[in-house]
Design a protein around this motif. Structure first.
Motif, mmCIF file in Angstrom:
data_model
loop_
_atom_site.group_PDB
_atom_site.id
_atom_site.type_symbol
_atom_site.label_atom_id
_atom_site.label_comp_id
_atom_site.label_asym_id
_atom_site.label_seq_id
_atom_site.Cartn_x
_atom_site.Cartn_y
_atom_site.Cartn_z
ATOM 1 N N ILE A 109 2.919 -12.002 3.177
ATOM 2 C CA ILE A 109 2.252 -10.631 3.235
ATOM 3 C C ILE A 109 0.987 -10.791 4.012
ATOM 4 C CG2 ILE A 109 1.015 -8.859 1.863
ATOM 5 C CD1 ILE A 109 3.772 -9.108 1.109
ATOM 6 N N LEU A 110 0.912 -9.816 5.142
ATOM 7 C CA LEU A 110 -0.369 -9.573 5.865
ATOM 8 C C LEU A 110 -1.353 -8.559 5.447
ATOM 9 C CD1 LEU A 110 -1.716 -10.558 8.530
ATOM 10 C CD2 LEU A 110 -0.368 -8.750 9.663
ATOM 11 N N ARG A 111 -2.610 -9.117 4.964
ATOM 12 C CA ARG A 111 -3.725 -8.093 4.596
ATOM 13 C C ARG A 111 -4.879 -8.011 5.556
ATOM 14 N NH1 ARG A 111 -2.485 -3.884 1.770
ATOM 15 N NH2 ARG A 111 -4.590 -3.975 0.513
ATOM 16 N N GLU A 118 6.538 -18.118 -4.483
ATOM 17 C CA GLU A 118 6.756 -18.631 -3.094
ATOM 18 C C GLU A 118 6.133 -17.843 -2.091
ATOM 19 O OE1 GLU A 118 9.413 -17.833 -5.166
ATOM 20 O OE2 GLU A 118 9.680 -19.889 -5.975
ATOM 21 N N MET A 119 5.511 -16.937 -2.292
ATOM 22 C CA MET A 119 5.000 -15.752 -1.487
ATOM 23 C C MET A 119 3.602 -15.891 -1.117
ATOM 24 S SD MET A 119 5.292 -11.705 -1.530
ATOM 25 C CE MET A 119 3.886 -11.293 -2.366
ATOM 26 N N GLU A 120 3.241 -16.077 0.188
ATOM 27 C CA GLU A 120 1.612 -16.271 0.655
ATOM 28 C C GLU A 120 1.138 -15.096 1.119
ATOM 29 O OE1 GLU A 120 0.186 -18.913 -0.260
ATOM 30 O OE2 GLU A 120 2.015 -20.427 -0.712
ATOM 31 N N THR A 121 -0.089 -14.754 0.852
ATOM 32 C CA THR A 121 -0.663 -13.589 1.486
ATOM 33 C C THR A 121 -1.576 -14.073 2.537
ATOM 34 O OG1 THR A 121 -0.816 -12.307 -0.567
ATOM 35 C CG2 THR A 121 -2.356 -11.584 1.123
ATOM 36 N N LEU A 122 -1.705 -13.719 3.706
ATOM 37 C CA LEU A 122 -2.589 -13.977 4.606
ATOM 38 C C LEU A 122 -3.445 -12.804 5.101
ATOM 39 C CD1 LEU A 122 -1.883 -16.444 7.380
ATOM 40 C CD2 LEU A 122 -2.521 -14.182 8.603
ATOM 41 N N PHE A 123 -4.764 -13.445 4.910
ATOM 42 C CA PHE A 123 -5.755 -12.346 5.475
ATOM 43 C C PHE A 123 -6.439 -12.491 6.775
ATOM 44 C CE2 PHE A 123 -5.911 -12.746 0.778
ATOM 45 C CZ PHE A 123 -5.904 -11.466 0.319
ATOM 46 N N MET A 124 -6.551 -11.270 7.294
ATOM 47 C CA MET A 124 -7.189 -11.304 8.577
ATOM 48 C C MET A 124 -8.251 -10.287 8.389
ATOM 49 S SD MET A 124 -4.633 -10.607 11.640
ATOM 50 C CE MET A 124 -4.152 -12.009 12.735
#
Ligand code: COA
Length: 161
Positions: free
Chosen positions: A85-87, A111-117
């Motif tokens: 997930i991109l946030r 198993e899901m990762e959240t990637l922050f930008m």
């Protein structure tokens, strides 16, 4: 092929969102913009209109697709077979809510990762609500939303609401 889901309400998509998607494409091969049909907000644009605006903004880039989802984001991600997930993070004020949401999502789908930008400077004060207010009051939206969204906002608020 790495795919990320970029979820939100997108009522409407702004250049702040576009900025996150474009930078996300430096990391991922494909981005699915996932429009939540029930996010607890009272949207001005219908789900079909929001999808149309996203597709119009990325009409020249096939790496970006837009889909709506109902229910939990983790269930949508599972259905799509996507684990990232991109946030975007705008200011420190976003942090607590984002942390809470990413931890809850992780609990439901380990198993899901959240990637922050980090949202880039000029866009960090944007929100879809702020943009709708400017549009409603007849302000200039240049540099805030894609051209097709500017047109749609003008039409939506023509005559004042
Ligand atoms: N640039 C400019 N503005 C931005 C931005 C950026 N990079 N990123 C976010 N924003 C704005 C949005 O336009 C939005 O404005 P608004 O509040 O005026 O509408 C605001 O910041 C908040 O955005 P966001 O945090 O992305 O919230 P959202 O409502 O758009 O999305 C969901 C939240 C849909 C991702 C979340 O509610 C969800 O996953 N719902 C599905 C149900 C679910 O799974 N719930 C459990 C979660 S643990």
């Amino acid at each position: 092929m790495t795919t990320a889901i970029y979820p939100g309400t997108f009522d409407p998509i702004t250049l702040g969102h576009v900025n996150i998607i474009e930078r996300g494409l430096k990391i991922f091969d494909r981005i699915i913009v996932a429009v939540a049909s029930h996010s607890g907000k009272d949207p001005v644009f219908t789900i079909e209109e929001r999808l149309e605006l996203i597709r119009g903004a990325f009409k020249n880039d096939q790496r970006v697709t837009a889909e709506s989802f109902d229910g939990l984001l983790v269930d949508f991600a599972r259905r799509k077979g996507v684990k990232i997930i991109l946030r975007g993070l705008r200011t420190v004020a976003d942090f607590e809510y984002e942390l809470q949401m990413s931890l809850a999502n992780k609990k439901m789908y380990p198993e899901m990762e959240t990637l922050f930008m980090m949202t880039e400077g000029a866009y960090s004060y944007f929100s879809s609500s702020l943009i709708k207010e400017i549009a409603r009051l007849g302000g200039c939206l240049r540099g805030m939303v894609p051209e097709n969204v500017e047109e749609a906002l003008k039409k939506k608020f023509a005559g004042g609401v």
